[in-house]
Design a protein around this motif. Structure first.
Motif, mmCIF file in Angstrom:
data_model
loop_
_atom_site.group_PDB
_atom_site.id
_atom_site.type_symbol
_atom_site.label_atom_id
_atom_site.label_comp_id
_atom_site.label_asym_id
_atom_site.label_seq_id
_atom_site.Cartn_x
_atom_site.Cartn_y
_atom_site.Cartn_z
ATOM 1 N N SER A 1 46.183 38.197 37.127
ATOM 2 C CA SER A 1 45.619 37.296 36.118
ATOM 3 C C SER A 1 45.993 35.861 36.469
ATOM 4 O O SER A 1 46.704 35.602 37.447
ATOM 5 N N ASP A 2 45.486 34.925 35.669
ATOM 6 C CA ASP A 2 45.811 33.496 35.780
ATOM 7 C C ASP A 2 45.367 32.865 37.096
ATOM 8 O O ASP A 2 45.935 31.859 37.520
ATOM 9 N N TYR A 3 44.349 33.415 37.750
ATOM 10 C CA TYR A 3 43.856 32.862 39.010
ATOM 11 C C TYR A 3 42.494 32.199 38.839
ATOM 12 O O TYR A 3 41.897 31.740 39.812
ATOM 13 N N GLY A 4 42.008 32.140 37.588
ATOM 14 C CA GLY A 4 40.719 31.528 37.314
ATOM 15 C C GLY A 4 39.605 32.513 37.070
ATOM 16 O O GLY A 4 38.492 32.112 36.739
ATOM 17 N N GLY A 5 39.896 33.790 37.206
ATOM 18 C CA GLY A 5 38.914 34.833 36.913
ATOM 19 C C GLY A 5 39.440 35.751 35.833
ATOM 20 O O GLY A 5 40.558 35.593 35.351
ATOM 21 N N ALA A 6 38.620 36.719 35.460
ATOM 22 C CA ALA A 6 39.044 37.684 34.450
ATOM 23 C C ALA A 6 40.192 38.537 34.988
ATOM 24 O O ALA A 6 40.268 38.809 36.195
ATOM 25 N N SER A 7 41.093 38.944 34.112
ATOM 26 C CA SER A 7 42.188 39.822 34.520
ATOM 27 C C SER A 7 41.615 41.111 35.103
ATOM 28 O O SER A 7 40.658 41.677 34.581
ATOM 29 N N LEU A 8 42.217 41.575 36.203
ATOM 30 C CA LEU A 8 41.787 42.801 36.865
ATOM 31 C C LEU A 8 42.960 43.755 36.956
ATOM 32 O O LEU A 8 44.111 43.339 37.099
ATOM 33 N N SER A 9 42.664 45.043 36.884
ATOM 34 C CA SER A 9 43.734 46.027 36.907
ATOM 35 C C SER A 9 43.261 47.303 37.560
ATOM 36 O O SER A 9 42.094 47.679 37.456
ATOM 37 N N VAL A 10 44.182 47.957 38.272
ATOM 38 C CA VAL A 10 43.936 49.283 38.817
ATOM 39 C C VAL A 10 45.159 50.133 38.523
ATOM 40 O O VAL A 10 46.286 49.641 38.547
ATOM 41 N N SER A 11 44.942 51.399 38.192
ATOM 42 C CA SER A 11 46.026 52.257 37.736
ATOM 43 C C SER A 11 46.109 53.536 38.554
ATOM 44 O O SER A 11 45.121 53.983 39.138
ATOM 45 N N SER A 12 47.290 54.138 38.564
ATOM 46 C CA SER A 12 47.479 55.445 39.177
ATOM 47 C C SER A 12 48.410 56.277 38.306
ATOM 48 O O SER A 12 49.347 55.758 37.707
ATOM 49 N N ALA A 13 48.132 57.589 38.257
ATOM 50 C CA ALA A 13 49.002 58.526 37.546
ATOM 51 C C ALA A 13 49.577 59.563 38.503
ATOM 52 O O ALA A 13 50.181 60.539 38.065
ATOM 53 N N LEU A 14 49.416 59.350 39.806
ATOM 54 C CA LEU A 14 49.888 60.331 40.785
ATOM 55 C C LEU A 14 51.394 60.233 40.989
ATOM 56 O O LEU A 14 51.975 59.148 40.938
ATOM 57 N N THR A 15 52.009 61.362 41.257
ATOM 58 C CA THR A 15 53.462 61.391 41.432
ATOM 59 C C THR A 15 53.876 61.172 42.887
ATOM 60 O O THR A 15 55.072 61.100 43.168
ATOM 61 N N ALA A 16 52.927 61.086 43.796
ATOM 62 C CA ALA A 16 53.216 60.728 45.188
ATOM 63 C C ALA A 16 52.751 59.295 45.417
ATOM 64 O O ALA A 16 51.758 58.854 44.826
ATOM 65 N N TYR A 17 53.481 58.562 46.249
ATOM 66 C CA TYR A 17 53.111 57.174 46.505
ATOM 67 C C TYR A 17 51.684 57.087 47.025
ATOM 68 O O TYR A 17 51.277 57.811 47.945
ATOM 69 N N THR A 18 50.910 56.201 46.413
ATOM 70 C CA THR A 18 49.498 56.018 46.709
ATOM 71 C C THR A 18 49.220 54.519 46.792
ATOM 72 O O THR A 18 49.760 53.735 46.013
ATOM 73 N N LYS A 19 48.382 54.131 47.715
ATOM 74 C CA LYS A 19 48.064 52.726 47.875
ATOM 75 C C LYS A 19 46.905 52.337 46.960
ATOM 76 O O LYS A 19 45.849 52.972 46.969
ATOM 77 N N VAL A 20 47.110 51.303 46.163
ATOM 78 C CA VAL A 20 46.059 50.768 45.305
ATOM 79 C C VAL A 20 45.802 49.325 45.723
ATOM 80 O O VAL A 20 46.687 48.652 46.265
ATOM 81 N N SER A 21 44.584 48.848 45.450
ATOM 82 C CA SER A 21 44.203 47.539 45.964
ATOM 83 C C SER A 21 43.199 46.867 45.045
ATOM 84 O O SER A 21 42.393 47.535 44.385
ATOM 85 N N LEU A 22 43.250 45.531 44.999
ATOM 86 C CA LEU A 22 42.300 44.723 44.241
ATOM 87 C C LEU A 22 41.811 43.573 45.104
ATOM 88 O O LEU A 22 42.620 42.902 45.754
ATOM 89 N N ASP A 23 40.508 43.337 45.130
ATOM 90 C CA ASP A 23 39.937 42.157 45.768
ATOM 91 C C ASP A 23 39.578 41.154 44.680
ATOM 92 O O ASP A 23 39.062 41.533 43.620
ATOM 93 N N PHE A 24 39.820 39.856 44.936
ATOM 94 C CA PHE A 24 39.520 38.853 43.917
ATOM 95 C C PHE A 24 39.270 37.500 44.563
ATOM 96 O O PHE A 24 39.556 37.292 45.753
ATOM 97 N N GLN A 25 38.731 36.593 43.774
ATOM 98 C CA GLN A 25 38.401 35.242 44.236
ATOM 99 C C GLN A 25 39.080 34.221 43.342
ATOM 100 O O GLN A 25 38.903 34.238 42.130
ATOM 101 N N THR A 26 39.865 33.323 43.924
ATOM 102 C CA THR A 26 40.518 32.278 43.136
ATOM 103 C C THR A 26 39.525 31.166 42.815
ATOM 104 O O THR A 26 38.567 30.929 43.547
#
Length: 645
Positions: free
Chosen positions: A113-138
């Motif tokens: 958040s606070d980068y000039g765009g709408a807040s973005l979020s990605v979630s995980s409920a897995l019990t093993a480490y998993t890679k999550v990612s967000l692309d955004f534009q400032t």
């Protein structure tokens, strides 16, 4: 209920969740990153260095790492790990992290958040480490980014490790926009109650600017503001003794509600909302519940009645704030008596807590019914604190509070008959929203009491960003005092210029601004707060046509550069210091299609301005004097026909 999905998309954007055993997508620009490294992005310092942001809470360092020795543990219960970093303006980025939970019933979110765009979020409920990612534009005018790891609720925790922020290149130039398509508002029904129709919401949408007032016994505590009892972990007896001190306590000796209303009107505000009760449980009105703590009992005064009478007489819309949560009840943290949640007072699980929680609920029902019954027409209610144990869990909130039209006859916390109001005809006991619609059928309420709300509340000092809010009416609340909502001695305040931009940023996105003031223990709004309010009012006396009665549009705003409002046959351009052609003295609109322009003026001084129609159906306005008010310049474009037919 066990989650069986990898992630949940909270905003419409590019959201990726990649299993840990796959390589992340490579980019040619990764090696040429133009960003300073994140602080402690792998947590190998073994502490929270870099993550000691003021919003960080209930976080720790864990040895359960994806790689290396350490990772961030977020939780148990509602917890945040937050870092603020600098980024390049007008740029494309990708942020990624390895995350996991210690139970499939838990969740961890990566949010930006606070980068000039709408807040973005990605979630995980897995019990093993998993890679999550967000692309955004400032944004072109923003170089900040707030990175948050959030564990929303639950007895377990979430974990994060190996955060990467990658520069992907310069953002493309903005495209010329056509008029937006305004969707029809579809009324939502929740727990048996429907949102108010548009005709009953009109006054709220037209008013745009309101005064929020946080005032209570905490105003007499120089150690903090409205959360002081919690932050200092004071017991009720000590807190109450401090509040009742005749020399240094909460006296309200100089409280004049008519004077408050006059200040609000001079500030250009159209409605007010005062705290009738905050989380400390002190009521500023005459509650008849035997457990209540009130201004009527302590001071012999019904401060809410003085306030509502004065505001109504002034012609402003009357609003109240009410918090159903109360730190006075240990049962608030242990409503079942079987699972006491973390708390600063050290309360432990005890069977009697269930009855204590029921007493808290009864007090709420008595007080809410009293407010709706005894104080005339109320226009607006700002609920706050419907969550239990300071943890969001709607399933438990619905079961406990009965926030809908009716109370559940099989509720585990049935309240005493004398605190129940029954529906005529059916004889069914009314729930919270049932009481609202019975006693105050036109009352606008927000969503912070486990009901969908007529209005969505956005909170805090971050700049409002993102697109126009059409489908869900909204309001941003912000404290004029920097740091805390309740009075703090010698508290610094936002400048008039900052307030003007806050307000403009809201209205171009079709939401209101509720600006909080913090009166002292005697009921006086500090002079530095009044000065900013009066400056704002003088500005609005010149540019108010571009604020009041408008709607956001007809084009989407561009954060930090410009935004638009409209009404009838007029479009209002709101232009900020971050506008890329600011120094030129010109402004170029978006596409007007076949609309004919008849006149353009600078609202601040009424001066007519020259303009030129461009081949792409925009117009370029010349001779704009941005020095009149560099915070937010408003131009009025008059068309030969309505903006929308």
């Amino acid at each position: 209920m066990r989650k069986n999905v990898l992630y949940r998309c909270l905003c419409c954007f590019t959201l990726l969740a990649i299993p840990a055993n796959l390589d992340a997508q490579t980019t040619a620009s990764k090696a040429a990153s133009e960003l300073k490294p994140l602080t402690n992005s792998d947590f190998e310092t073994g502490d929270l260095t870099g993550w000691k942001h003021w919003r960080t809470k209930f976080c720790s360092i864990s040895k359960d790492a994806y790689s290396g020795k350490y990772a961030l543990q977020v939780g148990p219960e509602r917890a945040f790990g937050v870092q603020e970093v600098k980024v390049k303006p007008n740029s494309l980025y990708r942020i990624s992290a390895f995350v996991k939970t210690d139970s499939g019933a838990e969740e961890i979110q990566l949010k930006i958040s606070d980068y000039g765009g709408a807040s973005l979020s990605v979630s995980s409920a897995l019990t093993a480490y998993t890679k999550v990612s967000l692309d955004f534009q400032t944004a072109f005018s923003s170089d900040n980014l707030l990175i948050s790891f959030i564990h929303p609720t639950g007895n377990g925790s979430g974990f994060a490790d190996q955060i990467e922020l990658t520069y992907l290149g310069e953002a493309p130039a903005p495209k010329i926009q056509e008029f937006v398509k305004i969707p029809e508002r579809i009324l939502k029904e929740d727990v048996g109650v429907s949102q108010l129709p548009n005709e009953k919401m009109k006054w709220f949408l037209d008013d745009k600017f309101g005064m929020f007032i946080h005032w209570g016994v905490y105003a007499a505590m120089p150690e903090g503001s409205e959360w002081v009892r919690h932050t200092e972990a004071w017991g009720q007896e000590y807190y109450q003794r401090r509040a009742r001190d005749p020399k240094k306590g909460f006296t309200a000796a100089k409280f004049d509600a008519s004077q408050w209303a006059d200040i609000a009107k001079k500030a250009g505000m159209k409605y007010m909302a005062m705290t009738s009760r905050h989380h400390d449980g002190f009521a500023l009105f005459d509650s008849k519940h035997p457990s209540s703590w009130t201004s009527k009992k302590d001071l012999g005064r019904d401060l809410v009645k003085e306030y509502t009478d004065a505001v109504r007489a002034s012609g402003l819309h009357v609003g109240l704030y009410y918090s159903p949560m109360s730190w006075r009840y240990p049962g608030y943290y242990d409503v079942t008596g079987k699972d006491c949640k973390p708390n600063v007072w050290g309360y432990k699980t005890a069977a009697w807590h269930k009855a204590d929680a029921k007493d808290m609920k009864e007090e709420v029902y008595e007080q809410v019914t009293t407010l709706f019954n005894d104080y005339g027409k109320i226009d607006y209610m700002f609920w706050d604190g419907g969550w239990l144990s300071q943890t969001v869990n709607r399933e438990v909130e619905l079961a406990f509070w009965d926030p809908g039209k009716y109370q559940n006859p099989n509720n585990e916390w049935p309240i005493n008959e004398k605190f129940i109001t029954k529906e005529e005809g059916t004889n069914k006991p009314l729930g919270i929203m049932g009481l609202v619609r019975k006693f105050q059928p036109d009352l606008v309420v927000n969503e912070r009491f486990s009901w969908v709300g007529d209005v969505h509340a956005e909170e805090g000092g971050s700049a409002t960003s993102g697109d126009i809010r059409y489908e869900q009416y909204g309001e941003k609340c912000l404290s004029l005092q920097k740091g805390g909502w309740g009075y703090r001695p010698n508290g610094k305040v936002f400048s008039f210029e900052e307030v003007a931009v806050f307000l403009s940023n809201c209205v171009v996105r079709n939401i209101n601004l509720l600006l909080n003031v913090a009166p002292d223990r005697e009921g006086v709004i500090p002079q530095n707060q009044q000065e900013v309010l009066f400056q704002t009012g003088k500005w609005l006396s010149k540019v108010g046509d571009g604020i009041y009665g408008t709607r956001g549009g007809p084009w989407q705003p561009l954060f930090g550069e410009y935004g638009f409002t409209f009404k009838g046959n007029k479009i209002y351009c709101h232009i900020y210091e971050g506008y890329r052609d600011f120094k030129s003295g010109t402004f170029t609109t978006q596409s007007l299609a076949n609309k004919k322009v008849t006149k353009v003026i600078n609202l601040y001084d009424g001066k007519e301005l020259l303009w030129t129609k461009n081949k792409n159906k925009t117009i370029t306005i010349a001779g704009v004097d941005y020095s009149l008010n560099s915070a937010a310049t408003l131009l009025e474009i008059t068309l030969a026909e309505p903006v929308f037919k």
